[in-house]
Design an enzyme around this catalytic site. Structure first.
Site, PDB file in Angstrom:
ATOM      1  N   ASP A 177      14.163  28.988  14.834  1.00  6.12           N
ATOM      2  CA  ASP A 177      12.761  29.265  15.140  1.00  6.12           C
ATOM      3  C   ASP A 177      12.744  29.344  16.652  1.00  6.12           C
ATOM      4  O   ASP A 177      12.875  28.324  17.334  1.00  6.12           O
ATOM      5  CB  ASP A 177      11.853  28.128  14.658  1.00  6.12           C
ATOM      6  CG  ASP A 177      10.393  28.459  14.916  1.00  6.12           C
ATOM      7  OD1 ASP A 177      10.074  28.859  16.056  1.00  6.12           O
ATOM      8  OD2 ASP A 177       9.577  28.327  13.998  1.00  6.12           O
ATOM      9  N   HIS A 178      12.607  30.560  17.190  1.00  3.27           N
ATOM     10  CA  HIS A 178      12.859  30.690  18.632  1.00  3.27           C
ATOM     11  C   HIS A 178      11.847  29.908  19.472  1.00  3.27           C
ATOM     12  O   HIS A 178      12.101  29.636  20.639  1.00  3.27           O
ATOM     13  CB  HIS A 178      12.975  32.157  19.054  1.00  3.27           C
ATOM     14  CG  HIS A 178      11.677  32.877  19.228  1.00  3.27           C
ATOM     15  ND1 HIS A 178      10.968  33.375  18.183  1.00  3.27           N
ATOM     16  CD2 HIS A 178      10.961  33.180  20.340  1.00  3.27           C
ATOM     17  CE1 HIS A 178       9.868  33.958  18.641  1.00  3.27           C
ATOM     18  NE2 HIS A 178       9.841  33.858  19.950  1.00  3.27           N
ATOM     19  N   HIS A 240       6.340  29.103  13.657  1.00  9.96           N
ATOM     20  CA  HIS A 240       6.139  28.740  15.064  1.00  9.96           C
ATOM     21  C   HIS A 240       5.013  27.716  15.263  1.00  9.96           C
ATOM     22  O   HIS A 240       5.195  26.706  15.942  1.00  9.96           O
ATOM     23  CB  HIS A 240       5.841  29.980  15.905  1.00  9.96           C
ATOM     24  CG  HIS A 240       6.872  31.060  15.806  1.00  9.96           C
ATOM     25  ND1 HIS A 240       8.209  30.796  15.640  1.00  9.96           N
ATOM     26  CD2 HIS A 240       6.788  32.412  15.838  1.00  9.96           C
ATOM     27  CE1 HIS A 240       8.876  31.942  15.597  1.00  9.96           C
ATOM     28  NE2 HIS A 240       8.037  32.935  15.703  1.00  9.96           N
TER      29      HIS A 240
END
Ligand code: BG6
Length: 484
Positions: A177-178, A240
């Site tokens: 999950d950046h 996110h």
């Protein structure tokens, strides 16, 4: 800064989907920067893998063009770029075809970290894992990186987890999950757990509510075919925003270490309450005459997919009962602005006569852009005229406070890829975490489907549909402004 770079072990990184958009825009430019900084050493290699019939030189040219377009100022370093490209190789493979896999097996070296990055559609995760296993390409020490979307509901996420578990142990799987790789998101933990100031106040005795906003100015552009099947809930909230919520709400882990952190995040997700329909507002951007509507951009004239969502969430535990968490995210909004605002309660009693105003301390963590933190405090308005109080921010903009160092902040992807090589899973999602997140979002989505819910239209460049304002007005609260 350069003196603090510790080189990682030599590695072979195979990127499936190596010619795709994410590889060109993020993964390869990120690796290039890590190479220039000395963290990726010259004895490491990156092997692009995709279906296209390219040779290694053709691949290098493609990657060169990608880095020149997306690599920032560092891409000017011709010698560095040439040297980085020499570390690249390419194999043409297709998960559904036997050919090509033995060539990939032949390229792998012993004695280095082996990592496989699945930057492909989730439908290919299983077949690729199977091929890697069948050809002895992956071994018990290999690491596997998988991109979102990790499923589209609980059942599909569980099926993916099971499929991967057939060939990889959980401690080999790195679900990206950046947002967790963003510097400011990690700063959230530093602020919470590195200061004595906040923790005693971090509960329902002192906090009135929390707002999490991730606003974007971009629309869906060329990603309509993916996005229209996802919408803001699956694309942003389930992953996110959920991660941000977890980091804000979790109990202090005993150590900053993968299992301790992920155990605490999981407890937050499990304590999330079901969300009634009137606590969710969905929106879809309309056309303003000049800019196209969501439906036009997505190429889907009758779609009811949401490009905006606002949710009033509640966490049922001792720390948070009674504190609403308002989440909001959307595309084509007024500004690119991501922020977490912790709004503290009003003073119980004011000693200052005539001061009727509601003074509130607000801790705002600005994730992007203009990264920083500010804390609104109440002070005396200067000059004569008695004790008149005003609210002003104690503002720490990282670019000012950290100078040169703030300019060298690594992109989320490059940090995360280096963590894979280092074998550190702290900033990656565990399988049970992802499944639990779907367990919370699934009934909300199912409710819309059952009711044929139609999203409210909003103007591009606005703050979303008016109904989203009502979500807070009803509670006597207001959203923070979305500003660039
Ligand atoms: C991606 C979503 O995961 O995150 C995109 O699929 C979104 O729709 C993007 O635009 C936002 O990321 P960032 O780093 O630009 O905030």
């Amino acid at each position: 800064m350069a003196s603090r770079v510790i080189p990682v072990e030599p590695f072979d990184l195979v990127i499936f989907g190596g010619t795709g958009d994410l590889a060109r825009r993020k993964i390869l430019p990120g690796l290039f920067r890590r190479f220039l900084s000395g963290q990726m050493t010259a004895d490491s290699r990156i092997i692009g893998a995709a279906r296209g019939a390219l040779d290694a030189d053709g691949y290098r040219e493609m990657v060169r063009a990608g880095i020149q377009e997306f690599g920032g100022a560092e891409a000017q370093d011709e010698a560095g770029l040439g040297s980085f490209l020499e570390r690249l190789d390419y194999v043409s493979v297709d998960a559904t075809v036997e050919e090509g896999w033995s060539s990939l097996a032949g390229l792998m070296r012993d004695g280095v970290v082996r990592a496989f990055y699945f930057s492909v559609a989730p439908a290919l995760f299983g077949p690729l894992a199977e091929r890697l296993h069948q050809h002895g390409i992956a071994n018990a020490q290999s690491r596997l990186v998988v991109e979102k979307p990790f499923g589209r509901d609980f059942e599909s996420a569980r099926a993916l987890n099971r499929m991967l578990a057939e060939h990889f142990h959980e401690d080999q799987i790195y679900r990206i999950d950046h947002y967790l790789g963003k510097e400011t998101v990690q700063n959230l933990m530093a602020v919470r757990f590195g200061n004595v100031l906040f923790e005693p106040l971090w509960n329902n005795h002192y906090i009135d509510h929390i707002q999490i906003t991730v606003a974007e100015t971009v629309g869906v552009e060329g990603r309509g075919s993916y996005y229209d099947k996802s919408g803001a809930m699956r694309d942003m909230v389930q992953n996110h925003l959920m991660q941000l919520l977890c980091l804000i709400a979790m109990e202090p882990p005993s150590r900053f270490e993968a299992e301790a952190v992920r155990d605490e995040k999981l407890k937050v997700i499990r304590a999330l309450q079901p969300v009634p329909a009137h606590h969710v507002v969905r929106g879809q951007y309309d056309s303003d005459g000049e800019r196209p509507s969501y439906r036009e951009e997505a190429g889907s004239p009758r779609t009811f997919t949401e490009s905006f969502i606002a949710i009033r969430a509640e966490i049922a535990n001792w720390r948070w009962t009674g504190v609403p968490f308002y989440l909001r995210t959307g595309k084509k909004l007024r500004a690119r602005h991501s922020e977490i605002a912790v709004v503290f309660k009003d003073l119980g009693h004011s000693i200052f006569e005539g001061d009727e105003k509601r003074h509130r301390n607000i801790l705002s963590i600005r994730l992007q852009p203009n990264e920083g933190i500010d804390l609104t405090v109440t002070i005396k308005e200067p000059g004569p005229g008695g004790m008149r109080l005003i609210d002003r921010p104690l503002d720490m903009t990282f670019a000012d406070a950290l100078g040169e160092e703030a300019r060298e902040i690594p992109d989320a992807y490059e940090r995360l890829i280096m963590d894979v090589i280092r074998g550190n899973q702290t900033l990656f999602m565990r399988g049970d975490e992802v499944e639990a997140a779907w367990t919370w979002t699934d009934p909300i989505i199912a409710g819309w489907e059952k009711r044929n819910d139609v999203p409210k239209l909003y103007d591009p460049g606005s703050a979303g549909p008016d109904d989203a304002l009502m979500l807070l007005h009803r509670d006597g609260r207001r959203w923070r402004e979305i500003r660039g």
